[in-house]
Scaffold this motif. Sequence first.
Motif, PDB file in Angstrom:
ATOM      1  N   ALA A  41      -4.280   0.586   7.502  1.00 20.13           N
ATOM      2  CA  ALA A  41      -4.088   1.858   6.805  1.00 20.13           C
ATOM      3  C   ALA A  41      -4.601   2.990   7.682  1.00 20.13           C
ATOM      4  CB  ALA A  41      -4.825   1.851   5.458  1.00 20.13           C
ATOM      5  N   ARG A  42      -4.265   4.211   7.279  1.00 23.47           N
ATOM      6  CA  ARG A  42      -4.754   5.394   7.990  1.00 23.47           C
ATOM      7  C   ARG A  42      -5.348   6.370   6.971  1.00 23.47           C
ATOM      8  NH1 ARG A  42      -3.775   7.916  12.882  1.00 23.47           N
ATOM      9  NH2 ARG A  42      -2.093   6.461  13.381  1.00 23.47           N
ATOM     10  N   LEU A  43      -6.544   6.870   7.266  1.00 20.41           N
ATOM     11  CA  LEU A  43      -7.170   7.933   6.499  1.00 20.41           C
ATOM     12  C   LEU A  43      -7.038   9.214   7.293  1.00 20.41           C
ATOM     13  CD1 LEU A  43     -10.462   6.091   5.427  1.00 20.41           C
ATOM     14  CD2 LEU A  43      -8.341   6.309   4.121  1.00 20.41           C
ATOM     15  N   SER A  44      -6.558  10.284   6.647  1.00 16.77           N
ATOM     16  CA  SER A  44      -6.293  11.540   7.355  1.00 16.77           C
ATOM     17  C   SER A  44      -6.842  12.727   6.579  1.00 16.77           C
ATOM     18  CB  SER A  44      -4.787  11.738   7.568  1.00 16.77           C
ATOM     19  OG  SER A  44      -4.235  10.673   8.323  1.00 16.77           O
ATOM     20  N   PHE A  45      -7.286  13.729   7.325  1.00 24.57           N
ATOM     21  CA  PHE A  45      -7.740  14.989   6.736  1.00 24.57           C
ATOM     22  C   PHE A  45      -6.767  16.074   7.189  1.00 24.57           C
ATOM     23  CE2 PHE A  45     -10.338  18.858   6.486  1.00 24.57           C
ATOM     24  CZ  PHE A  45     -10.896  18.729   5.219  1.00 24.57           C
ATOM     25  N   VAL A  46      -5.930  16.533   6.269  1.00 29.20           N
ATOM     26  CA  VAL A  46      -4.889  17.528   6.575  1.00 29.20           C
ATOM     27  C   VAL A  46      -4.872  18.559   5.457  1.00 29.20           C
ATOM     28  CG1 VAL A  46      -2.441  17.932   6.987  1.00 29.20           C
ATOM     29  CG2 VAL A  46      -3.503  15.822   7.819  1.00 29.20           C
ATOM     30  N   GLY A  47      -4.828  19.830   5.825  1.00 30.91           N
ATOM     31  CA  GLY A  47      -4.746  20.883   4.820  1.00 30.91           C
ATOM     32  C   GLY A  47      -5.964  20.957   3.925  1.00 30.91           C
ATOM     33  N   GLY A  48      -7.113  20.558   4.451  1.00 31.92           N
ATOM     34  CA  GLY A  48      -8.353  20.647   3.690  1.00 31.92           C
ATOM     35  C   GLY A  48      -8.594  19.512   2.723  1.00 31.92           C
ATOM     36  N   ALA A  49      -7.810  18.419   2.809  1.00 37.13           N
ATOM     37  CA  ALA A  49      -7.976  17.310   1.871  1.00 37.13           C
ATOM     38  C   ALA A  49      -7.719  15.978   2.578  1.00 37.13           C
ATOM     39  CB  ALA A  49      -7.034  17.460   0.687  1.00 37.13           C
ATOM     40  N   TRP A  50      -8.326  14.902   2.030  1.00 32.72           N
ATOM     41  CA  TRP A  50      -8.155  13.562   2.566  1.00 32.72           C
ATOM     42  C   TRP A  50      -7.007  12.831   1.872  1.00 32.72           C
ATOM     43  CZ3 TRP A  50     -10.411  11.614   6.782  1.00 32.72           C
ATOM     44  CH2 TRP A  50     -11.554  12.260   7.269  1.00 32.72           C
ATOM     45  N   SER A  51      -6.395  11.930   2.617  1.00 33.90           N
ATOM     46  CA  SER A  51      -5.361  11.065   2.038  1.00 33.90           C
ATOM     47  C   SER A  51      -5.439   9.706   2.710  1.00 33.90           C
ATOM     48  CB  SER A  51      -3.960  11.665   2.236  1.00 33.90           C
ATOM     49  OG  SER A  51      -3.646  11.744   3.622  1.00 33.90           O
ATOM     50  N   VAL A  52      -4.844   8.687   2.048  1.00 35.08           N
ATOM     51  CA  VAL A  52      -4.751   7.354   2.610  1.00 35.08           C
ATOM     52  C   VAL A  52      -3.288   6.961   2.674  1.00 35.08           C
ATOM     53  CG1 VAL A  52      -5.068   6.273   0.327  1.00 35.08           C
ATOM     54  CG2 VAL A  52      -5.508   4.946   2.422  1.00 35.08           C
ATOM     55  N   ARG A  53      -2.913   6.303   3.758  1.00 36.92           N
ATOM     56  CA  ARG A  53      -1.535   5.824   3.917  1.00 36.92           C
ATOM     57  C   ARG A  53      -1.573   4.349   4.277  1.00 36.92           C
ATOM     58  NH1 ARG A  53       2.843   7.258   8.696  1.00 36.92           N
ATOM     59  NH2 ARG A  53       4.565   6.019   7.844  1.00 36.92           N
ATOM     60  N   ASP A  54      -0.858   3.548   3.522  1.00 38.81           N
ATOM     61  CA  ASP A  54      -0.683   2.146   3.870  1.00 38.81           C
ATOM     62  C   ASP A  54       0.289   2.053   5.042  1.00 38.81           C
ATOM     63  OD1 ASP A  54      -0.895  -0.860   3.017  1.00 38.81           O
ATOM     64  OD2 ASP A  54       1.245  -0.462   3.306  1.00 38.81           O
ATOM     65  N   LEU A  55      -0.045   1.253   6.056  1.00 39.64           N
ATOM     66  CA  LEU A  55       0.790   1.165   7.265  1.00 39.64           C
ATOM     67  C   LEU A  55       1.687  -0.068   7.237  1.00 39.64           C
ATOM     68  CD1 LEU A  55      -1.792   2.312   9.981  1.00 39.64           C
ATOM     69  CD2 LEU A  55      -0.023   3.670   8.829  1.00 39.64           C
ATOM     70  N   GLY A  56       2.191  -0.388   6.058  1.00 40.71           N
ATOM     71  CA  GLY A  56       3.080  -1.544   5.945  1.00 40.71           C
ATOM     72  C   GLY A  56       2.320  -2.852   5.970  1.00 40.71           C
ATOM     73  N   SER A  57       1.092  -2.847   5.468  1.00 43.40           N
ATOM     74  CA  SER A  57       0.246  -4.043   5.515  1.00 43.40           C
ATOM     75  C   SER A  57       0.834  -5.179   4.673  1.00 43.40           C
ATOM     76  CB  SER A  57      -1.159  -3.712   5.010  1.00 43.40           C
ATOM     77  OG  SER A  57      -1.115  -3.329   3.651  1.00 43.40           O
ATOM     78  N   ARG A  58       0.532  -6.413   5.056  1.00 37.25           N
ATOM     79  CA  ARG A  58       1.051  -7.573   4.337  1.00 37.25           C
ATOM     80  C   ARG A  58       0.408  -7.720   2.961  1.00 37.25           C
ATOM     81  NH1 ARG A  58       1.226 -13.302   7.304  1.00 37.25           N
ATOM     82  NH2 ARG A  58       2.913 -12.159   8.356  1.00 37.25           N
ATOM     83  N   ASN A  59      -0.909  -7.501   2.898  1.00 36.52           N
ATOM     84  CA  ASN A  59      -1.638  -7.767   1.649  1.00 36.52           C
ATOM     85  C   ASN A  59      -2.012  -6.511   0.874  1.00 36.52           C
ATOM     86  OD1 ASN A  59      -1.720 -10.671   1.878  1.00 36.52           O
ATOM     87  ND2 ASN A  59      -3.145 -10.346   3.588  1.00 36.52           N
ATOM     88  N   GLY A  60      -1.529  -5.368   1.305  1.00 33.48           N
ATOM     89  CA  GLY A  60      -1.632  -4.162   0.501  1.00 33.48           C
ATOM     90  C   GLY A  60      -2.914  -3.366   0.639  1.00 33.48           C
ATOM     91  N   THR A  61      -2.786  -2.088   0.280  1.00 32.53           N
ATOM     92  CA  THR A  61      -3.915  -1.163   0.216  1.00 32.53           C
ATOM     93  C   THR A  61      -4.099  -0.783  -1.253  1.00 32.53           C
ATOM     94  OG1 THR A  61      -3.460  -0.290   2.430  1.00 32.53           O
ATOM     95  CG2 THR A  61      -4.789   1.093   0.959  1.00 32.53           C
ATOM     96  N   TRP A  62      -5.355  -0.790  -1.698  1.00 34.58           N
ATOM     97  CA  TRP A  62      -5.662  -0.580  -3.112  1.00 34.58           C
ATOM     98  C   TRP A  62      -6.473   0.689  -3.286  1.00 34.58           C
ATOM     99  CZ3 TRP A  62      -4.130  -4.591  -6.568  1.00 34.58           C
ATOM    100  CH2 TRP A  62      -3.602  -5.715  -5.938  1.00 34.58           C
ATOM    101  N   LEU A  63      -6.074   1.503  -4.280  1.00 32.39           N
ATOM    102  CA  LEU A  63      -6.777   2.750  -4.595  1.00 32.39           C
ATOM    103  C   LEU A  63      -7.153   2.736  -6.067  1.00 32.39           C
ATOM    104  CD1 LEU A  63      -7.750   5.654  -4.024  1.00 32.39           C
ATOM    105  CD2 LEU A  63      -5.378   6.424  -4.361  1.00 32.39           C
ATOM    106  N   ASN A  64      -8.447   2.712  -6.318  1.00 31.82           N
ATOM    107  CA  ASN A  64      -8.970   2.693  -7.700  1.00 31.82           C
ATOM    108  C   ASN A  64      -8.337   1.579  -8.533  1.00 31.82           C
ATOM    109  OD1 ASN A  64     -10.683   4.903  -7.213  1.00 31.82           O
ATOM    110  ND2 ASN A  64      -9.028   6.349  -7.657  1.00 31.82           N
ATOM    111  N   GLY A  65      -8.174   0.416  -7.887  1.00 32.03           N
ATOM    112  CA  GLY A  65      -7.671  -0.768  -8.581  1.00 32.03           C
ATOM    113  C   GLY A  65      -6.168  -0.921  -8.593  1.00 32.03           C
ATOM    114  N   ASP A  66      -5.430   0.092  -8.136  1.00 26.32           N
ATOM    115  CA  ASP A  66      -3.964   0.026  -8.114  1.00 26.32           C
ATOM    116  C   ASP A  66      -3.467  -0.188  -6.688  1.00 26.32           C
ATOM    117  OD1 ASP A  66      -3.790   0.504 -10.871  1.00 26.32           O
ATOM    118  OD2 ASP A  66      -3.856   2.686 -10.551  1.00 26.32           O
ATOM    119  N   ARG A  67      -2.510  -1.087  -6.535  1.00 26.17           N
ATOM    120  CA  ARG A  67      -1.946  -1.339  -5.212  1.00 26.17           C
ATOM    121  C   ARG A  67      -0.908  -0.271  -4.876  1.00 26.17           C
ATOM    122  NH1 ARG A  67       0.149  -7.066  -2.648  1.00 26.17           N
ATOM    123  NH2 ARG A  67       1.073  -6.185  -0.739  1.00 26.17           N
TER     124      ARG A  67
END
Length: 308
Positions: A41-67
Amino acid sequence: MALLIQADGSRGVALAAHCLVGRSSACTVRLDDPLASAEHARLSFVGGAWSVRDLGSRNGTWLNGDRLPRGATRPLAAGDRLAFGNPGAAWVLADASSPVAMARRLATGAVLAAADGGMLALPSPAALAACVFEGRDGLWIAEVDGEARPVRDGEVLHVAGEPFMLHLPLAQDATVDANAARPGLVELALSLRVSRDEDHVEVSVALPGGARVLPPRAHHYTLLTLARARLRDQAAPGLAEPQRGWRFVDDLCRSLAMEESRLNVEIYRIRQDFAALGVHDATGVVERRRGSRQVRLGTAQVAIAVMG
């Protein structure tokens, strides 16, 4: 400083403006979980805020319990819980503030973050061989071996025989707004009092909110020496302001009876003193002239008096 910590508190990672997360040695957030992808995954700070992007991972990226859907991007806020491949191995975005300048030691993967005032000391403040900071024009500057030059995000800097990859945040409008409430060098006046035997130097800084006396420090004598060069040149007829106060590093080292490595540490500490006062362009209190191995006091508003 933005910070991602494991939910059990066992590990924390300072976040650069763009952070890869995964098992690869190229990742800022290194994972040893076999369920995580090499570049997960990639964590980015753009426009004054953070975001997370899944990079096509096999087993997924989870945010607050949601895939997240594969390849999806989601905004982040302080307190959000993240998991990479293994939903039971959670991380928490403990601090969602703006990123600071950082360097990754390529030999070990260790990440070093900038200290107060936005100055990044390499390989460490105590054994300083290079200093990286944001200049007044918004460009990032590296001072190495007495020379100052622009550097960019992702550049590899060789310091004391070691390679460091720089992670440098881009200038943000929010940073400019925050600096507007902080004093700059042009708003302060510097007063130095020196004992007759020159064993003691007292430094007072006049700020918009009142004068502040700095705690006694050995590096105040270096500040005094640079102030004397400023005042000498200000009294010289026909010498324009851009040419005033400069001293060659070699000459300065001889007059102070110190090695250049020690001078670099003293300059770093002088800048730290002014950063601690809230001066937003504190690195400019000691300027380096590019390509000349010269330094000077960065403010013309200075006075020197003899004690008692």
